[in-house]
Design an enzyme around this catalytic site. Structure first.
Site, PDB file in Angstrom:
ATOM      1  N   ARG A  90      66.089  20.225  16.213  1.00  0.00           N
ATOM      2  CA  ARG A  90      67.251  19.968  15.843  1.00  0.00           C
ATOM      3  C   ARG A  90      68.285  19.580  16.922  1.00  0.00           C
ATOM      4  O   ARG A  90      68.996  18.506  16.505  1.00  0.00           O
ATOM      5  CB  ARG A  90      67.776  21.257  15.280  1.00  0.00           C
ATOM      6  CG  ARG A  90      69.211  21.185  14.631  1.00  0.00           C
ATOM      7  CD  ARG A  90      69.586  22.354  13.971  1.00  0.00           C
ATOM      8  NE  ARG A  90      70.823  22.497  13.190  1.00  0.00           N
ATOM      9  CZ  ARG A  90      71.496  23.232  12.733  1.00  0.00           C
ATOM     10  NH1 ARG A  90      70.841  24.746  12.494  1.00  0.00           N
ATOM     11  NH2 ARG A  90      72.778  23.210  12.081  1.00  0.00           N
ATOM     12  N   ASN A 144      65.031  22.390   4.773  1.00  0.00           N
ATOM     13  CA  ASN A 144      65.474  21.142   4.467  1.00  0.00           C
ATOM     14  C   ASN A 144      64.533  19.955   5.021  1.00  0.00           C
ATOM     15  O   ASN A 144      63.875  20.101   6.028  1.00  0.00           O
ATOM     16  CB  ASN A 144      66.945  21.240   5.453  1.00  0.00           C
ATOM     17  CG  ASN A 144      67.925  21.939   4.527  1.00  0.00           C
ATOM     18  OD1 ASN A 144      68.102  21.549   3.500  1.00  0.00           O
ATOM     19  ND2 ASN A 144      68.972  22.644   5.102  1.00  0.00           N
ATOM     20  N   CYS A 164      69.526  25.579  -2.749  1.00  0.00           N
ATOM     21  CA  CYS A 164      70.578  25.017  -1.720  1.00  0.00           C
ATOM     22  C   CYS A 164      71.620  26.192  -2.000  1.00  0.00           C
ATOM     23  O   CYS A 164      71.918  26.494  -3.320  1.00  0.00           O
ATOM     24  CB  CYS A 164      70.934  23.666  -1.772  1.00  0.00           C
ATOM     25  SG  CYS A 164      72.184  23.314  -0.594  1.00  0.00           S
ATOM     26  N   HIS A 194      72.833  18.115  -0.805  1.00  0.00           N
ATOM     27  CA  HIS A 194      73.680  17.592   0.232  1.00  0.00           C
ATOM     28  C   HIS A 194      74.536  16.369  -0.077  1.00  0.00           C
ATOM     29  O   HIS A 194      75.090  15.778   0.807  1.00  0.00           O
ATOM     30  CB  HIS A 194      72.938  17.592   1.661  1.00  0.00           C
ATOM     31  CG  HIS A 194      72.815  19.067   2.061  1.00  0.00           C
ATOM     32  ND1 HIS A 194      72.097  19.111   3.306  1.00  0.00           N
ATOM     33  CD2 HIS A 194      72.654  20.263   1.433  1.00  0.00           C
ATOM     34  CE1 HIS A 194      71.755  20.638   3.518  1.00  0.00           C
ATOM     35  NE2 HIS A 194      71.972  21.320   2.354  1.00  0.00           N
ATOM     36  N   TYR A 241      78.977  18.063   2.807  1.00  0.00           N
ATOM     37  CA  TYR A 241      78.280  17.007   3.442  1.00  0.00           C
ATOM     38  C   TYR A 241      78.625  15.604   3.070  1.00  0.00           C
ATOM     39  O   TYR A 241      78.084  14.587   3.833  1.00  0.00           O
ATOM     40  CB  TYR A 241      76.773  17.451   2.991  1.00  0.00           C
ATOM     41  CG  TYR A 241      75.989  18.415   3.542  1.00  0.00           C
ATOM     42  CD1 TYR A 241      75.281  18.403   4.708  1.00  0.00           C
ATOM     43  CD2 TYR A 241      76.150  19.704   2.895  1.00  0.00           C
ATOM     44  CE1 TYR A 241      74.792  19.657   5.288  1.00  0.00           C
ATOM     45  CE2 TYR A 241      75.588  20.555   3.319  1.00  0.00           C
ATOM     46  CZ  TYR A 241      74.927  20.792   4.633  1.00  0.00           C
ATOM     47  OH  TYR A 241      74.422  21.794   5.302  1.00  0.00           O
TER      48      TYR A 241
END
Length: 417
Positions: A90, A144, A164, A194, A241
């Protein structure tokens, strides 16, 4: 019933277990199996899970294992919350795209594509093993990028629904601002994972969204980290987002001058695991609320209960479009309210989506199609095409450089590289 959680060693897991304990009437779990290859984390999280259930008088049994096949054997539902490559991957997703002046984020843009390429093959392997061991089990995907991962699962014929926490987060936030119970609030939540907007907020048969924006727009905008004028001029509430799209350049400047979210989360996880090691801890710690995933447990319990108990109630999920948004392919995965029963999730009818939103949804859907092709088939050219199609990249030179960077940073996770 037996539930299995793949990625059970996650620091999220106590939030999930707390939901199982509090909402036992909705979802009577007899056995909860936590599955994770990290034995040390699994031991800490599993022991805390047992203490949480015991504190709340829940009769369910908690076990844990690194053996995926044994863990999912006989499961009624399997929840996926894994992170391929961990926080280290990440960290890379959030940094190298910035070198090209593009947003570095783990679920969208170039970083989101990297995560999809690492994740889809792993999830599909897990799903095949679930199908062999528990062919009637439902797979609830919280991993995700949820839209792409869920599309991969459904395309392969798995019994899957994507989940989500954005919608339930808005529902709870709006209920608090309006001083009503959450169950009184219904959202017209529409878009892709998102990439969604709240087009109405209904309480007692009345759309109170205009009043919500007028009276509480400053508070909502502050949470979204967007200007209040965005809400006033659009008359909708975009998801957090959308900030990466509506304020891209500002976000890039910000990301270049502050620690990454991955670094913050990694530090938080170290603290959480230290807390979890305390044998006296028997509830989720307050710090966990800062980890992200708010109300994940309530959403997961509600969705799993609807699938296993055939309730037919309405929840916001990720499911096949199947004509709901007529400008998208039927096999696209959208995020909208759906009736959920033992046969799966069935999106409710949606009002025509305004061009301002439909254009972006169509663009990102095309990207997701190309991203899934790259994840399934590999190859530099497929990665390049997906990046070129993404509205947060969209330039030939950027797509070329980002492709090289993506492959270089993820080679160990890409079999074709």
């Amino acid at each position: 019933m037996k539930l299995a959680v793949v990625g059970g060693g996650s620091t999220y897991t106590p939030e999930l277990v707390d939901g199982f304990a509090r909402l036992r009437d909705a979802l009577p779990v007899a056995e909860l199996v936590l599955i994770d290859p990290d034995g040390e984390r699994l031991e800490l999280v599993g022991a805390l899970a047992r203490r949480i259930l015991a504190r709340q008088g829940h009769p369910g049994r908690v076990t844990w294992t690194a053996d995926l096949d044994a863990g999912v054997d006989g499961a009624d539902a399997v929840l996926l919350q894994l992170r391929v490559g961990g926080q280290a991957a990440r960290q890379q997703d959030e940094t190298w795209p910035l070198e090209c002046g593009c947003v570095g984020q783990e679920t969208t843009g170039a970083g989101g594509l990297a995560k999809a390429l690492r994740t889809v093959p792993v999830v599909l392997d897990i799903a095949e093993r679930v199908r062999r061991r528990s062919p009637d089990a439902w797979i609830v995907d919280f991993t995700n990028p949820v839209g792409i991962v869920t599309r991969a699962l459904l395309a392969a014929g798995h019994r899957a629904v994507g989940l989500c926490n954005v919608a339930i987060g808005f529902q709870r936030k709006f209920a608090r601002l309006l001083r009503v119970a959450p169950e009184e609030v219904a959202l017209e939540h529409v878009g892709l994972n998102h990439l969604t907007w709240e087009r109405s907020v209904t309480v007692g048969g009345e759309d109170v969204l205009p009043r919500l924006i007028a009276e509480h727009g400053d508070a909502v905008a502050a949470d979204l980290r967007m200007p209040r004028s965005v809400l006033d001029r659009l008359g909708v509430v975009p998801s957090y987002y959308l900030r990466y799209f509506y304020g891209h350049d500002e976000v890039v400047r910000e990301l270049r001058t502050k620690p990454s979210r991955a670094a913050e989360v990694a530090a938080m996880e170290r603290k959480l695991l230290s807390l979890y090691a305390d044998p006296a801890l028997d509830e989720k710690p307050a710090l966990l609320a800062k980890r992200g995933g708010a109300f994940y447990s309530e959403a997961a319990v509600a969705l799993t209960a609807s699938l296993l108990r055939d309730t037919g109630d309405v929840q916001v999920v990720n499911a096949l479009n199947d004509g709901t948004l007529p400008f998208l392919p039927d096999d696209a995965v959208i995020e909208v309210p759906a009736a959920v029963d033992a046969r799966g999730a069935h999106p409710l009818p949606v009002r025509p989506l305004e061009p301002l939103y439909a254009g972006l949804v169509a663009n990102v859907t095309a990207y997701e199609h190309l991203a899934l092709e790259a994840a399934l088939k590999g190859g530099r050219d497929r990665v390049f095409r997906a990046l070129l199609a993404h509205p947060l990249v969209g330039q030939f030179d950027h797509a070329d450089r980002l492709t090289d960077a993506l492959v270089a940073h993820n080679r160990e996770h890409l079999a074709w590289a």
